[in-house]
Design a protein around this motif. Structure first.
Motif, PDB file in Angstrom:
ATOM      1  N   LEU A 204       0.830  -1.211   0.000  1.00  0.00           N
ATOM      2  CA  LEU A 204       0.000   0.000   0.000  1.00  0.00           C
ATOM      3  C   LEU A 204       0.860   1.255   0.000  1.00  0.00           C
ATOM      4  O   LEU A 204       0.381   2.358  -0.293  1.00  0.00           O
ATOM      5  CB  LEU A 204      -0.910   0.005   1.235  1.00  0.00           C
ATOM      6  CG  LEU A 204      -1.925  -1.138   1.340  1.00  0.00           C
ATOM      7  CD1 LEU A 204      -2.629  -1.092   2.699  1.00  0.00           C
ATOM      8  CD2 LEU A 204      -2.942  -1.077   0.219  1.00  0.00           C
ATOM      9  N   THR A 209      -1.387   4.512  -1.593  1.00  0.00           N
ATOM     10  CA  THR A 209      -1.267   5.730  -0.791  1.00  0.00           C
ATOM     11  C   THR A 209      -0.877   6.897  -1.706  1.00  0.00           C
ATOM     12  O   THR A 209      -1.469   7.973  -1.632  1.00  0.00           O
ATOM     13  CB  THR A 209      -0.229   5.555   0.327  1.00  0.00           C
ATOM     14  OG1 THR A 209      -0.623   4.459   1.150  1.00  0.00           O
ATOM     15  CG2 THR A 209      -0.131   6.801   1.185  1.00  0.00           C
ATOM     16  N   THR A 281      -3.481   6.200   3.952  1.00  0.00           N
ATOM     17  CA  THR A 281      -3.772   5.378   2.770  1.00  0.00           C
ATOM     18  C   THR A 281      -5.219   5.552   2.323  1.00  0.00           C
ATOM     19  O   THR A 281      -5.499   5.619   1.117  1.00  0.00           O
ATOM     20  CB  THR A 281      -3.447   3.901   3.065  1.00  0.00           C
ATOM     21  OG1 THR A 281      -2.084   3.808   3.471  1.00  0.00           O
ATOM     22  CG2 THR A 281      -3.649   3.042   1.840  1.00  0.00           C
TER      23      THR A 281
END
Length: 425
Positions: A204, A209, A281
């Motif tokens: 992520l 993100t 995120t």
């Protein structure tokens, strides 16, 4: 009512806070949660009721992110963890045991190759690396001790597109789960579950993100694999000794893997994603489709320009008509070939070093998928632990530079590359 990707990336998993009405998902910065009474606590620990116990296992901010990534990938459930590397171990953990192996693509991130060729040996696991364009070799590498097949949808660093449908057919025939790292593509460009993947893993940290602020990982379960079809996956199908003999697949069905990963994986491995990182995120994912469109648009322009530069030997971007993987883009990644590719320079290793040092807009960092354009010489950094043969197989030969194209003005990026190539000779 079904919703489009752009709506889901903003709303999935996010509801107004019931206590305050806050519209943005709050950061639940807490270690533990008060039980209503002893019966409530027992029900939570028995997995008879879904709720919050301790933030190593579950946290409301992280739960919102898990629901969002599962929704965007078309999965039944997801578990988030501390990094992409953690996600890979989390994905393998319920499947593996001493003496068992996985079959993985040679075209993978250098850290993944090291993790699979070296680190997992300490658990008694092993990995056979195969060129996933050679389907016969993939099939031949599978034996009675194989428990998973692993590849990347768009491989880091070269931007190669994997024929997921063909690999999934091999996995299905062998009765094995296919694990696909979808970090470089994101669910906006590629939906591995629609091509037969059992599990999808993400760093992520990268495009999801999108701003280079936090690390994080995720494992998304398709919910479609029959863990009880053979005796290969006792942690999921048989009584699990690590959770008082609970049969996860019998009890939780399509959510068996997700519940196992939280109740045992996070409990015992402790690879927890902190709520602040989950919050960053969630914010990043709200603009995922907008950013990915710009990444693809910029990468196509920059790669086309680089391909015609006299100092450049080769550009690996699958979005170029000259790429041998171009025909896979429309099938596997219909929204574009991503923002990641490599450039081979005619001047070799020394030219690559001079080139990287001469860039001004591009940041020289060990990351990708940022809003900023990034560059790295893989052979001297991320793939340094590999032999030259392994580097070449992974698409990170000594004369190769990895480029992650950001969302800046493409003309500025081209001008920066032009002056750096001139200095590199």
């Amino acid at each position: 009512m079904t919703h489009g990707f752009d709506t889901l990336q903003v709303h999935a998993g996010a509801r107004p806070d019931p206590a305050t009405g806050a519209r943005q998902t709050p950061v639940y910065q807490t270690t533990a949660y008060v039980f209503r009474d002893a019966d409530h606590a027992a029900a939570l620990f028995n997995l008879q009721e879904v709720g919050y116990i301790y933030s190593r296992l579950t946290n409301p901010t992280v739960a919102a992110l898990q629901e969002r990534v599962a929704t965007l990938e078309g999965g039944a459930g997801a578990v988030c963890c501390s990094s992409g590397h953690a996600a890979q171990i989390m994905a393998l953990f319920p499947l593996m045991g001493p003496g068992l192996n996985i079959v993985a693509s040679t075209r993978a991130y250098g850290g993944t190759i090291t993790q699979f060729s070296q680190t997992i040996k300490r658990f008694g696991w092993s990995c056979t690396f195969v060129d996933f364009d050679d389907l016969a070799a993939v099939e031949a590498a599978i034996d009675e001790n194989t428990r998973a097949i692993f590849c990347e949808s768009i491989a880091n660093p070269g931007g190669y597109v994997t024929d997921l449908d063909a690999i999934a057919a091999i996995a299905d025939k062998a009765g094995l789960p296919l694990i696909v790292d979808n970090t470089s593509a994101t669910p906006y460009l590629c939906k591995p579950i629609e091509h037969g993947a059992t599990l999808v893993v993400h760093s992520l940290t990268k495009y999801m993100t999108g701003n280079g602020t936090v690390t994080g990982g995720a494992v998304i379960d398709s919910g479609k694999f029959d863990w009880s079809a053979s005796d290969k996956f006792p942690s999921l199908a048989a009584p699990e000794p690590a959770y008082h003999g609970l049969k996860f697949h019998e009890t939780f069905g399509s959510l068996a893997f997700t519940f196992h990963s939280i109740a045992i994986g996070l409990r015992d491995l402790g690879m927890t994603l902190n709520p602040q990182a989950a919050h960053y995120t969630l914010l990043g994912i709200e603009t995922l489709s907008l950013r990915m469109q710009k990444h693809v648009e910029n990468a196509t322009r920059v790669a086309s320009w680089l391909e015609n530069h006299p100092a450049v030997e080769q550009v690996t971007y699958a979005g170029l008509p000259s790429s041998p993987y171009n025909d896979r883009v429309s099938k596997i990644c219909p929204n574009g070939a991503g923002g990641l590719f490599t450039v081979a320079l005619k001047g070799g290793y020394e030219s690559c070093v001079k080139f990287v040092d001469s860039l001004e807009i591009f940041s020289h960092v060990a990351n990708l998928g940022d809003a900023r354009s990034l560059v790295i010489h893989s052979a001297s950094t991320t793939h340094r632990q590999l032999t030259e043969e392994q580097q070449i197989a992974a698409g990170a030969a000594p004369n190769v530079v990895r480029i992650s194209i950001g969302i800046e003005d493409p003309e500025d990026l081209i001008a920066d590359l032009d002056q750096a190539l001139a200095k590199a000779g």
